[in-house]
Design a protein around this motif. Structure first.
Motif, PDB file in Angstrom:
ATOM      1  N   VAL A 135       0.848  -1.192   0.000  1.00  0.00           N
ATOM      2  CA  VAL A 135       0.000   0.000   0.000  1.00  0.00           C
ATOM      3  C   VAL A 135       0.883   1.241   0.000  1.00  0.00           C
ATOM      4  O   VAL A 135       1.984   1.243   0.567  1.00  0.00           O
ATOM      5  N   GLU A 164      -6.878   0.564  -2.049  1.00  0.00           N
ATOM      6  CA  GLU A 164      -5.905   1.636  -1.809  1.00  0.00           C
ATOM      7  C   GLU A 164      -4.834   1.607  -2.900  1.00  0.00           C
ATOM      8  O   GLU A 164      -4.441   0.545  -3.376  1.00  0.00           O
ATOM      9  N   CYS A 166      -1.418   1.332  -4.606  1.00  0.00           N
ATOM     10  CA  CYS A 166      -0.327   0.445  -4.206  1.00  0.00           C
ATOM     11  C   CYS A 166       0.848   0.576  -5.167  1.00  0.00           C
ATOM     12  O   CYS A 166       0.739   1.141  -6.258  1.00  0.00           O
TER      13      CYS A 166
END
Length: 368
Positions: A135, A164, A166
């Motif tokens: 992440v 999220e 990454c």
């Protein structure tokens, strides 16, 4: 001090020894640094009233971890000295920005791809597999990471990270890891500590050996790259830079805009420790001498070695007269939580390592 964990606690101790008073801002009422500071502002890092109070009462502000919002540093910089800068922290706290910074300035790094959606996952023939999906924000000590061997596994891991943003990095064939901690002042003067060799367990630093046992070329090249990173960032303060070593070639893994766990040995084995350097850089004082006067091995103490309702066998540590124990004042021991560390110092790194690993085993830390 923005942040009140163990790094902040060591900063407060160093500042007190040098005659300074410290305000700590940390939302944890049990903050280890807040317990010993003159003032503990128990508030969120974006709490405007707390930030205004800090700005009124402090001549200079720094941070002890990279996840303080860059906007907070920018806000405080309008009223007082802030080091490191918001721009430097913004790069170091975001893996995408960090990797792009390394690429744009020609520092060696693992091949990577930015993943903002499942459609961004590279194909099997991209050369990035097997890889590690990380992440971009708030990942540390192995958190927010997943090893992936195919696009399918990468997409699945991406979804477990709730979409999220990454970074997918190719997994390098690693020989060992090293790090360099340095201090840089506002005039651009830099003092680097010796290169440390590091071993991790479950993504958390376990042991640091200093000086690193690899070739002199690896140690010196790591120093040069770390100095270059600090210069390109326009960095002021203490910076940690981690490297992978593969076939005697170095690749920058990541950077930490603060003192570093692998620099804890400097407290006991160097003329000037990393936390005194942090105070010096922040307050505009000449940087201290980073010379290492003793070989050192640092061992992290996680909550795993605390027996339920009891304490580790401290007598084993205290019986080693060249060992220095540092506990962090945390109110609760939990598995994987950094509760303290010990450093064994001496003349020969081989003897020091043997002693440290023997004690590590005797207090119940399992081998890798």
């Amino acid at each position: 001090m923005l942040g009140g964990g163990q790094l902040g606690r060591f900063f407060v101790i160093a500042a007190h020894e040098m005659g300074y008073k410290v305000v700590v801002l940390d939302p944890d009422r049990n903050s280890p640094a807040g317990k010993i500071a003159e003032v503990h502002l128990c508030a969120a890092y974006d709490d405007k009233a707390a930030l205004d109070e800090m700005a009124r009462s402090c001549a200079a502000v720094t941070t002890e971890f990279e996840n303080v919002p860059a906007a907070t540093l920018e806000y405080l910089s309008k009223s007082c000295q802030v080091h490191p800068s918001a721009s430097a922290v913004a790069i170091a706290q975001n893996r995408i920005s960090e990797k792009n910074f390394l690429r744009d300035h020609g520092f060696p790094h693992a091949p990577y791809a930015v993943i903002r959606s499942a459609e961004d996952v590279p194909a099997a023939n991209s050369g990035l597999y097997p890889g590690i999906l990380k992440v971009s924000r708030f990942g540390y000590d192995g958190k927010g990471q997943a090893r992936v061997a195919s696009p399918e596994e990468a997409r699945e891991a991406f979804l477990t990270f709730n979409g999220e943003a990454c970074v997918l990095e190719m997994r390098l064939k690693l020989d060992y890891e090293v790090s360099v901690v340095l201090a840089r002042d506002a005039a651009g003067n830099t003092k680097a500590f010796p290169t440390a060799e590091n071993a991790h367990r479950n993504g958390i630093l376990d042991v640091s050996i200093v000086p690193a046992r690899g070739s002199a070329e690896v140690r010196e090249t790591a120093q040069a790259f770390a100095r270059g990173v600090a210069e390109k960032l326009g960095y002021v303060g203490v910076l940690g830079v981690e490297f992978f070593v593969c076939n005697d070639s170095l690749y920058v893994n990541e950077m930490a805009p603060r003192p570093h766990n692998s620099g804890h040995y400097t407290i006991d084995a160097c003329v000037t420790g990393q936390f005194e350097q942090q105070v010096r850089a922040l307050c505009g004082l000449p940087l201290g001498d980073p010379h290492q006067h003793s070989a050192a091995v640092m061992v992290n103490l996680l909550g795993d070695v605390w027996p339920e309702g009891g304490e580790p066998a401290w007598a084993i540590l205290f019986a080693q007269t060249d060992l220095k124990l540092h506990l962090y004042g945390k109110h609760e021991a939990r598995a994987g939580r950094k509760m303290g560390h010990f450093t064994v110092i001496g003349e020969d790194v081989r003897d020091v390592l043997a002693a440290a690993m023997d004690i590590r085993k005797r207090i119940g830390i399992e081998d890798h």
